[in-house]
Scaffold this motif. Structure first.
Motif, PDB file in Angstrom:
ATOM      1  N   VAL A   1     -13.799  66.491  34.834  1.00  0.00           N
ATOM      2  CA  VAL A   1     -12.583  67.065  35.378  1.00  0.00           C
ATOM      3  C   VAL A   1     -11.425  66.125  35.052  1.00  0.00           C
ATOM      4  O   VAL A   1     -11.424  64.978  35.495  1.00  0.00           O
ATOM      5  N   PRO A   2     -10.449  66.590  34.309  1.00  0.00           N
ATOM      6  CA  PRO A   2      -9.286  65.754  34.013  1.00  0.00           C
ATOM      7  C   PRO A   2      -8.411  65.606  35.260  1.00  0.00           C
ATOM      8  O   PRO A   2      -8.192  66.567  35.990  1.00  0.00           O
ATOM      9  N   VAL A   3      -7.940  64.392  35.509  1.00  0.00           N
ATOM     10  CA  VAL A   3      -7.139  64.100  36.694  1.00  0.00           C
ATOM     11  C   VAL A   3      -5.817  63.492  36.254  1.00  0.00           C
ATOM     12  O   VAL A   3      -5.776  62.619  35.396  1.00  0.00           O
ATOM     13  N   GLY A   4      -4.745  63.955  36.888  1.00  0.00           N
ATOM     14  CA  GLY A   4      -3.428  63.372  36.668  1.00  0.00           C
ATOM     15  C   GLY A   4      -2.873  62.917  37.999  1.00  0.00           C
ATOM     16  O   GLY A   4      -3.183  63.487  39.039  1.00  0.00           O
ATOM     17  N   SER A   5      -2.071  61.879  37.977  1.00  0.00           N
ATOM     18  CA  SER A   5      -1.465  61.388  39.213  1.00  0.00           C
ATOM     19  C   SER A   5      -0.009  61.035  38.958  1.00  0.00           C
ATOM     20  O   SER A   5       0.384  60.723  37.834  1.00  0.00           O
ATOM     21  N   ALA A   6       0.782  61.105  40.028  1.00  0.00           N
ATOM     22  CA  ALA A   6       2.195  60.732  39.948  1.00  0.00           C
ATOM     23  C   ALA A   6       2.605  60.169  41.303  1.00  0.00           C
ATOM     24  O   ALA A   6       2.083  60.577  42.337  1.00  0.00           O
ATOM     25  N   PHE A   7       3.530  59.229  41.268  1.00  0.00           N
ATOM     26  CA  PHE A   7       4.009  58.579  42.474  1.00  0.00           C
ATOM     27  C   PHE A   7       5.530  58.688  42.505  1.00  0.00           C
ATOM     28  O   PHE A   7       6.196  58.469  41.495  1.00  0.00           O
ATOM     29  N   ALA A   8       6.082  58.991  43.692  1.00  0.00           N
ATOM     30  CA  ALA A   8       7.531  59.102  43.811  1.00  0.00           C
ATOM     31  C   ALA A   8       8.199  57.742  43.625  1.00  0.00           C
ATOM     32  O   ALA A   8       9.249  57.638  43.000  1.00  0.00           O
ATOM     33  N   HIS A   9       7.592  56.702  44.178  1.00  0.00           N
ATOM     34  CA  HIS A   9       8.116  55.340  44.055  1.00  0.00           C
ATOM     35  C   HIS A   9       6.952  54.441  43.687  1.00  0.00           C
ATOM     36  O   HIS A   9       5.895  54.480  44.322  1.00  0.00           O
ATOM     37  N   LYS A  10       7.142  53.635  42.648  1.00  0.00           N
ATOM     38  CA  LYS A  10       6.017  52.844  42.149  1.00  0.00           C
ATOM     39  C   LYS A  10       6.493  51.559  41.491  1.00  0.00           C
ATOM     40  O   LYS A  10       7.659  51.422  41.121  1.00  0.00           O
ATOM     41  N   TRP A  11       5.552  50.634  41.381  1.00  0.00           N
ATOM     42  CA  TRP A  11       5.742  49.456  40.547  1.00  0.00           C
ATOM     43  C   TRP A  11       4.976  49.719  39.265  1.00  0.00           C
ATOM     44  O   TRP A  11       3.888  50.292  39.283  1.00  0.00           O
ATOM     45  N   ILE A  12       5.538  49.336  38.139  1.00  0.00           N
ATOM     46  CA  ILE A  12       4.863  49.495  36.847  1.00  0.00           C
ATOM     47  C   ILE A  12       4.624  48.112  36.269  1.00  0.00           C
ATOM     48  O   ILE A  12       5.556  47.310  36.150  1.00  0.00           O
ATOM     49  N   LEU A  13       3.373  47.828  35.943  1.00  0.00           N
ATOM     50  CA  LEU A  13       3.027  46.552  35.331  1.00  0.00           C
ATOM     51  C   LEU A  13       3.303  46.659  33.831  1.00  0.00           C
ATOM     52  O   LEU A  13       2.465  47.116  33.058  1.00  0.00           O
ATOM     53  N   GLU A  14       4.498  46.268  33.453  1.00  0.00           N
ATOM     54  CA  GLU A  14       4.972  46.446  32.075  1.00  0.00           C
ATOM     55  C   GLU A  14       4.136  45.696  31.045  1.00  0.00           C
ATOM     56  O   GLU A  14       4.006  46.136  29.914  1.00  0.00           O
ATOM     57  N   PRO A  36     -12.435  71.994  34.825  1.00  0.00           N
ATOM     58  CA  PRO A  36     -13.555  71.193  34.318  1.00  0.00           C
ATOM     59  C   PRO A  36     -13.771  71.427  32.825  1.00  0.00           C
ATOM     60  O   PRO A  36     -13.562  72.526  32.314  1.00  0.00           O
ATOM     61  N   LEU A  37     -14.185  70.385  32.145  1.00  0.00           N
ATOM     62  CA  LEU A  37     -14.534  70.475  30.725  1.00  0.00           C
ATOM     63  C   LEU A  37     -16.035  70.252  30.597  1.00  0.00           C
ATOM     64  O   LEU A  37     -16.591  69.383  31.276  1.00  0.00           O
ATOM     65  N   ASP A  44     -19.793  67.846  18.903  1.00  0.00           N
ATOM     66  CA  ASP A  44     -19.050  66.783  18.226  1.00  0.00           C
ATOM     67  C   ASP A  44     -18.290  65.989  19.287  1.00  0.00           C
ATOM     68  O   ASP A  44     -17.351  66.488  19.902  1.00  0.00           O
ATOM     69  N   LEU A  45     -18.695  64.743  19.515  1.00  0.00           N
ATOM     70  CA  LEU A  45     -18.099  63.938  20.583  1.00  0.00           C
ATOM     71  C   LEU A  45     -16.662  63.530  20.281  1.00  0.00           C
ATOM     72  O   LEU A  45     -15.864  63.357  21.200  1.00  0.00           O
ATOM     73  N   ASN A  46     -16.314  63.391  19.014  1.00  0.00           N
ATOM     74  CA  ASN A  46     -14.924  63.090  18.676  1.00  0.00           C
ATOM     75  C   ASN A  46     -14.011  64.242  19.083  1.00  0.00           C
ATOM     76  O   ASN A  46     -12.932  64.034  19.630  1.00  0.00           O
ATOM     77  N   ARG A  47     -14.451  65.450  18.819  1.00  0.00           N
ATOM     78  CA  ARG A  47     -13.668  66.632  19.216  1.00  0.00           C
ATOM     79  C   ARG A  47     -13.596  66.742  20.729  1.00  0.00           C
ATOM     80  O   ARG A  47     -12.539  67.034  21.286  1.00  0.00           O
ATOM     81  N   ALA A  48     -14.705  66.508  21.414  1.00  0.00           N
ATOM     82  CA  ALA A  48     -14.717  66.563  22.876  1.00  0.00           C
ATOM     83  C   ALA A  48     -13.784  65.503  23.456  1.00  0.00           C
ATOM     84  O   ALA A  48     -13.069  65.757  24.434  1.00  0.00           O
ATOM     85  N   ASN A  49     -13.759  64.324  22.845  1.00  0.00           N
ATOM     86  CA  ASN A  49     -12.871  63.258  23.292  1.00  0.00           C
ATOM     87  C   ASN A  49     -11.408  63.669  23.128  1.00  0.00           C
ATOM     88  O   ASN A  49     -10.577  63.424  24.006  1.00  0.00           O
ATOM     89  N   GLN A  50     -11.080  64.305  22.019  1.00  0.00           N
ATOM     90  CA  GLN A  50      -9.713  64.781  21.793  1.00  0.00           C
ATOM     91  C   GLN A  50      -9.326  65.835  22.824  1.00  0.00           C
ATOM     92  O   GLN A  50      -8.208  65.832  23.341  1.00  0.00           O
ATOM     93  N   GLN A  51     -10.252  66.753  23.122  1.00  0.00           N
ATOM     94  CA  GLN A  51      -9.974  67.791  24.122  1.00  0.00           C
ATOM     95  C   GLN A  51      -9.747  67.169  25.495  1.00  0.00           C
ATOM     96  O   GLN A  51      -8.850  67.585  26.235  1.00  0.00           O
ATOM     97  N   LEU A  52     -10.533  66.166  25.834  1.00  0.00           N
ATOM     98  CA  LEU A  52     -10.370  65.483  27.114  1.00  0.00           C
ATOM     99  C   LEU A  52      -9.030  64.762  27.183  1.00  0.00           C
ATOM    100  O   LEU A  52      -8.332  64.819  28.196  1.00  0.00           O
ATOM    101  N   GLU A  53      -8.651  64.111  26.101  1.00  0.00           N
ATOM    102  CA  GLU A  53      -7.375  63.407  26.052  1.00  0.00           C
ATOM    103  C   GLU A  53      -6.212  64.377  26.268  1.00  0.00           C
ATOM    104  O   GLU A  53      -5.291  64.099  27.046  1.00  0.00           O
ATOM    105  N   VAL A  54      -6.258  65.521  25.612  1.00  0.00           N
ATOM    106  CA  VAL A  54      -5.210  66.534  25.773  1.00  0.00           C
ATOM    107  C   VAL A  54      -5.188  67.032  27.220  1.00  0.00           C
ATOM    108  O   VAL A  54      -4.119  67.188  27.824  1.00  0.00           O
TER     109      VAL A  54
END
Length: 75
Positions: A1-14, A36-37, A44-54
């Protein structure tokens, strides 16, 4: 399952390789779960990896969009 997160206020370790983000105390946080994927045996694991990244990038974009919306518009 691909997960995305966002924070309204955050510190970024540049200097971190992934620009790690830490939410500030009491900040609004959104976690977005994508569809879910499934990887079939022998696929083909390279293709699956690309799909997961997207899918992860799409989940991240959805989380950012949700954190930017006023509360009454979210559902």
């Amino acid at each position: 399952v691909p997960v995305g997160s966002a924070f309204a206020h955050k510190w970024i370790l540049e200097k971190a390789w992934d620009r790690y983000q830490i939410p500030k105390p009491f900040s609004k946080v959104v976690f977005y779960l994508g569809a879910p994927l499934f990887v079939e045996p022998g696929a083909d694991l390279n293709r699956a990896n690309q799909q997961l990244e997207v899918a992860i990038h799409a989940a991240e974009a959805e989380a950012v969009n949700l954190i930017r919306q006023p509360r009454e518009e979210r559902s």
